[in-house]
Every structure is written in C-alpha cells, then in structure tokens.
Design a protein around this motif. Sequence first.
Motif, PDB file in Angstrom:
ATOM      1  N   ASN A  38       6.776   4.639 -12.921  1.00  0.00           N
ATOM      2  CA  ASN A  38       6.286   4.687 -14.300  1.00  0.00           C
ATOM      3  C   ASN A  38       6.566   6.048 -14.914  1.00  0.00           C
ATOM      4  O   ASN A  38       5.733   6.638 -15.573  1.00  0.00           O
ATOM      5  CB  ASN A  38       4.782   4.383 -14.337  1.00  0.00           C
ATOM      6  CG  ASN A  38       3.983   5.339 -13.474  1.00  0.00           C
ATOM      7  OD1 ASN A  38       4.556   6.153 -12.754  1.00  0.00           O
ATOM      8  ND2 ASN A  38       2.672   5.243 -13.541  1.00  0.00           N
ATOM      9  N   GLY A  39       7.782   6.531 -14.684  1.00  0.00           N
ATOM     10  CA  GLY A  39       8.128   7.868 -15.155  1.00  0.00           C
ATOM     11  C   GLY A  39       8.107   8.865 -14.023  1.00  0.00           C
ATOM     12  O   GLY A  39       8.803   9.859 -14.032  1.00  0.00           O
ATOM     13  N   SER A  40       7.277   8.628 -13.014  1.00  0.00           N
ATOM     14  CA  SER A  40       7.280   9.419 -11.778  1.00  0.00           C
ATOM     15  C   SER A  40       6.840   8.514 -10.661  1.00  0.00           C
ATOM     16  O   SER A  40       5.926   7.719 -10.833  1.00  0.00           O
ATOM     17  CB  SER A  40       6.349  10.627 -11.890  1.00  0.00           C
ATOM     18  OG  SER A  40       5.018  10.200 -12.065  1.00  0.00           O
ATOM     19  N   LEU A  41       7.500   8.614  -9.527  1.00  0.00           N
ATOM     20  CA  LEU A  41       7.207   7.706  -8.421  1.00  0.00           C
ATOM     21  C   LEU A  41       6.000   8.212  -7.656  1.00  0.00           C
ATOM     22  O   LEU A  41       6.119   8.899  -6.653  1.00  0.00           O
ATOM     23  CB  LEU A  41       8.434   7.578  -7.513  1.00  0.00           C
ATOM     24  CG  LEU A  41       9.487   6.605  -8.036  1.00  0.00           C
ATOM     25  CD1 LEU A  41      10.814   6.835  -7.350  1.00  0.00           C
ATOM     26  CD2 LEU A  41       9.033   5.178  -7.848  1.00  0.00           C
ATOM     27  N   SER A  42       4.832   7.850  -8.126  1.00  0.00           N
ATOM     28  CA  SER A  42       3.596   8.283  -7.490  1.00  0.00           C
ATOM     29  C   SER A  42       3.110   7.222  -6.524  1.00  0.00           C
ATOM     30  O   SER A  42       3.568   6.093  -6.540  1.00  0.00           O
ATOM     31  CB  SER A  42       2.517   8.534  -8.550  1.00  0.00           C
ATOM     32  OG  SER A  42       2.338   7.378  -9.353  1.00  0.00           O
ATOM     33  N   ALA A  43       2.176   7.610  -5.674  1.00  0.00           N
ATOM     34  CA  ALA A  43       1.658   6.685  -4.680  1.00  0.00           C
ATOM     35  C   ALA A  43       0.746   5.662  -5.328  1.00  0.00           C
ATOM     36  O   ALA A  43       0.102   5.917  -6.343  1.00  0.00           O
ATOM     37  CB  ALA A  43       0.871   7.443  -3.614  1.00  0.00           C
ATOM     38  N   LEU A  44       0.704   4.477  -4.753  1.00  0.00           N
ATOM     39  CA  LEU A  44      -0.225   3.442  -5.187  1.00  0.00           C
ATOM     40  C   LEU A  44      -1.640   3.910  -4.889  1.00  0.00           C
ATOM     41  O   LEU A  44      -1.911   4.412  -3.803  1.00  0.00           O
ATOM     42  CB  LEU A  44       0.054   2.147  -4.419  1.00  0.00           C
ATOM     43  CG  LEU A  44      -0.645   0.867  -4.863  1.00  0.00           C
ATOM     44  CD1 LEU A  44      -0.182   0.483  -6.266  1.00  0.00           C
ATOM     45  CD2 LEU A  44      -0.339  -0.244  -3.888  1.00  0.00           C
ATOM     46  N   PRO A  45      -2.578   3.811  -5.864  1.00  0.00           N
ATOM     47  CA  PRO A  45      -3.942   4.273  -5.612  1.00  0.00           C
ATOM     48  C   PRO A  45      -4.530   3.646  -4.368  1.00  0.00           C
ATOM     49  O   PRO A  45      -4.408   2.445  -4.147  1.00  0.00           O
ATOM     50  CB  PRO A  45      -4.698   3.827  -6.872  1.00  0.00           C
ATOM     51  CG  PRO A  45      -3.644   3.714  -7.927  1.00  0.00           C
ATOM     52  CD  PRO A  45      -2.405   3.266  -7.207  1.00  0.00           C
ATOM     53  N   SER A  46      -5.155   4.464  -3.528  1.00  0.00           N
ATOM     54  CA  SER A  46      -5.701   3.969  -2.271  1.00  0.00           C
ATOM     55  C   SER A  46      -6.789   2.944  -2.483  1.00  0.00           C
ATOM     56  O   SER A  46      -7.022   2.096  -1.634  1.00  0.00           O
ATOM     57  CB  SER A  46      -6.250   5.142  -1.454  1.00  0.00           C
ATOM     58  OG  SER A  46      -7.244   5.831  -2.177  1.00  0.00           O
ATOM     59  N   SER A  47      -7.467   2.982  -3.640  1.00  0.00           N
ATOM     60  CA  SER A  47      -8.542   2.027  -3.896  1.00  0.00           C
ATOM     61  C   SER A  47      -8.034   0.614  -4.021  1.00  0.00           C
ATOM     62  O   SER A  47      -8.788  -0.347  -3.923  1.00  0.00           O
ATOM     63  CB  SER A  47      -9.280   2.407  -5.187  1.00  0.00           C
ATOM     64  OG  SER A  47      -8.372   2.429  -6.286  1.00  0.00           O
ATOM     65  N   THR A  48      -6.702   0.448  -4.252  1.00  0.00           N
ATOM     66  CA  THR A  48      -6.149  -0.888  -4.419  1.00  0.00           C
ATOM     67  C   THR A  48      -6.413  -1.755  -3.206  1.00  0.00           C
ATOM     68  O   THR A  48      -6.674  -2.938  -3.313  1.00  0.00           O
ATOM     69  CB  THR A  48      -4.622  -0.811  -4.662  1.00  0.00           C
ATOM     70  OG1 THR A  48      -4.387   0.003  -5.805  1.00  0.00           O
ATOM     71  CG2 THR A  48      -4.033  -2.186  -4.875  1.00  0.00           C
ATOM     72  N   LEU A  49      -6.332  -1.180  -2.007  1.00  0.00           N
ATOM     73  CA  LEU A  49      -6.511  -1.951  -0.789  1.00  0.00           C
ATOM     74  C   LEU A  49      -7.832  -1.635  -0.107  1.00  0.00           C
ATOM     75  O   LEU A  49      -8.059  -2.039   1.031  1.00  0.00           O
ATOM     76  CB  LEU A  49      -5.353  -1.667   0.183  1.00  0.00           C
ATOM     77  CG  LEU A  49      -3.980  -2.080  -0.325  1.00  0.00           C
ATOM     78  CD1 LEU A  49      -2.917  -1.737   0.706  1.00  0.00           C
ATOM     79  CD2 LEU A  49      -3.934  -3.552  -0.647  1.00  0.00           C
ATOM     80  N   GLU A  87       0.823  -1.200   0.000  1.00  0.00           N
ATOM     81  CA  GLU A  87       0.000   0.000   0.000  1.00  0.00           C
ATOM     82  C   GLU A  87       0.864   1.261   0.000  1.00  0.00           C
ATOM     83  O   GLU A  87       0.491   2.292  -0.583  1.00  0.00           O
ATOM     84  CB  GLU A  87      -0.914   0.000   1.225  1.00  0.00           C
ATOM     85  CG  GLU A  87      -1.841   1.204   1.329  1.00  0.00           C
ATOM     86  CD  GLU A  87      -2.638   1.220   2.621  1.00  0.00           C
ATOM     87  OE1 GLU A  87      -3.631   1.955   2.690  1.00  0.00           O
ATOM     88  OE2 GLU A  87      -2.247   0.493   3.558  1.00  0.00           O
ATOM     89  N   ASN A  88       2.026   1.185   0.648  1.00  0.00           N
ATOM     90  CA  ASN A  88       2.906   2.343   0.787  1.00  0.00           C
ATOM     91  C   ASN A  88       3.899   2.488  -0.358  1.00  0.00           C
ATOM     92  O   ASN A  88       4.754   3.378  -0.330  1.00  0.00           O
ATOM     93  CB  ASN A  88       3.695   2.241   2.102  1.00  0.00           C
ATOM     94  CG  ASN A  88       2.799   2.359   3.318  1.00  0.00           C
ATOM     95  OD1 ASN A  88       1.709   2.923   3.232  1.00  0.00           O
ATOM     96  ND2 ASN A  88       3.241   1.816   4.437  1.00  0.00           N
ATOM     97  N   ALA A  89       3.820   1.615  -1.360  1.00  0.00           N
ATOM     98  CA  ALA A  89       4.802   1.613  -2.438  1.00  0.00           C
ATOM     99  C   ALA A  89       4.578   2.772  -3.394  1.00  0.00           C
ATOM    100  O   ALA A  89       3.453   3.245  -3.577  1.00  0.00           O
ATOM    101  CB  ALA A  89       4.733   0.295  -3.208  1.00  0.00           C
ATOM    102  N   GLY A  90       5.671   3.222  -4.014  1.00  0.00           N
ATOM    103  CA  GLY A  90       5.577   4.184  -5.104  1.00  0.00           C
ATOM    104  C   GLY A  90       5.637   3.437  -6.419  1.00  0.00           C
ATOM    105  O   GLY A  90       6.224   2.354  -6.511  1.00  0.00           O
ATOM    106  N   THR A  91       5.022   3.980  -7.460  1.00  0.00           N
ATOM    107  CA  THR A  91       4.980   3.339  -8.769  1.00  0.00           C
ATOM    108  C   THR A  91       5.996   3.990  -9.691  1.00  0.00           C
ATOM    109  O   THR A  91       5.930   5.188  -9.940  1.00  0.00           O
ATOM    110  CB  THR A  91       3.570   3.448  -9.389  1.00  0.00           C
ATOM    111  OG1 THR A  91       2.630   2.864  -8.491  1.00  0.00           O
ATOM    112  CG2 THR A  91       3.515   2.719 -10.725  1.00  0.00           C
TER     113      THR A  91
END
Length: 265
Positions: A243-254, A237-241
């Motif tokens: 994909n060109g910019s290290l954005s937060a994992l969408p909160s809806s994932t969990l 949940e706390n991971a960055g993605t």
Amino acid sequence: MLDLGFHQAAGLHSFTPQAELRMLAVVSQGNAGSGLETLWQICASLQRLGYPVVVLDGTAQETDNSPGLLHLLQHASWNDGAQLNLGATASSLAVIPAAKGLQHLSRKAGDTTRSPMENLLPYFRTYGLMVIHAPASTLGPLLTHTATVPLVVMGGGSAGVMTSYKSLKQIALHTGLPCMVAALLHSNTATERHKAQSQLMALQACAERHLGGPVRTTTIATQNPQELQRLALQLLENAGTMNGSLSALPSSTLADMPAHFVRSH
C-alpha cells in the motif's frame, strides 16, 4: 458502559479481505513436483478464504505465445491497466509466467530505497494476494525493504537440508529476513514425522550458528486439508501489505485464531 463493540462474528471480521494487495513469497527449489503441488494447494486454500490470488511464477519463462510479467513491464501500451490475456491457460487461479520479469526487477532492486515490487501495484491491484514463486537468488533482492517472510519447502534427506540452507543463506544475505521452512509429509507416519523433525532441527541449528538468527519451522501432512490451511494462514500472517510501503500484516489479524493454527513447530 458494557458495550465493547464485540460480538460472535468479531473474530471473522479480522479475516475479511481488505483493499490492499498483500505479497507472499515462496522459494522454488529442486523439489519442483511436491513443492509446486503444495503451492497450488495453498493458493486454493487462500482463495477459499476469500482472497483472489495471482501467482507470479519465476520458474516459467515468458514467450510470445505465453506472455507474462516481462511483457507487462516492457509494453507501455499496457500501462493503462489492461489485463494480461492468458488465453487457454486462464483459470480461477491466475498464474503468470514471470522468470524474466522478476529477474529484471531483481537486477534493478539495488538502485532504489523502495521495494521494486511496489511498481507492480497498479497492474495487480484487483487481486487480494500476490504470490511470488522464484529461486532464492531472484527472490532475495526483491524482498529488500519488505516485511514479507518467505516460505522454503524442504525436500527430503540430507540433500533437502543442504538446499534449504543455501536458500536461507541467499535470503539472509540480501534482506536479513528470517524464513519459514516447511517439511512435507506424504505418508504422515510417526517414522516420517520424526525424521522430518530431526532434519528441521539440524537446519535450525546450522542457521542459528552460521546465519545468526532463528528459523521458524513446521511439518505439513500434504494429505491433510487442515494442515494445509494452517500453512496458508501462516503465510497470510507473514505477508507484506503493498500500500505504498510493504509493511507487515498487523499481528492482531491472527490473534484470535486457535494456537494450533498460528504457531510453528
């Protein structure tokens, strides 16, 4: 009109591994034995969830006999995407010595407005998760311009509280990011759990007073697979993605997980 697109497997789809490479950060401290064992257990849990994991171990030095991240960064012939030859050390969990390479990236971090970790994307895009395990002094600069929330594994006693606070301070000075602190329970008795929770409360109070922000905490019984999986999911949940910019994992994932799997204690 009643077809909303949901079905019994909708919750599981949110955990389907995606194409992006995600970055997790774990702060290495003096509690090398228990901390490393917990790290391997977390990585095994993530792999069981379907995420191929590569660990950049900032506590292991690269050598000619054990090539690692520094070799990957310095040898132009590897820029075509060739893989590291791990030889006899290769296993289902890819662990790459990275102390010198991460220090090299850490020193260059202040020269750019982008995360220095984005430069590693071409080399590790075949993995689902990259776990950076390094001291806070190295990790801090690497986590600038990211949304990754690092994990600090707290050792026992007052020494563990002080060491963890120092790590929180170093991360905060570089990034302003909060950390998640996990206290490990080895016997999981009521006395041990109460003591660990008291130490976490002391650490929280100190961090809020001197660092100006809250700290997420949890207690983990190392012999309990469900609690280790819960910690793995919190890290995900706390991971960055990447994909060109290290954005937060969408909160809806969990969002659909049971509360005891995603909340901090």
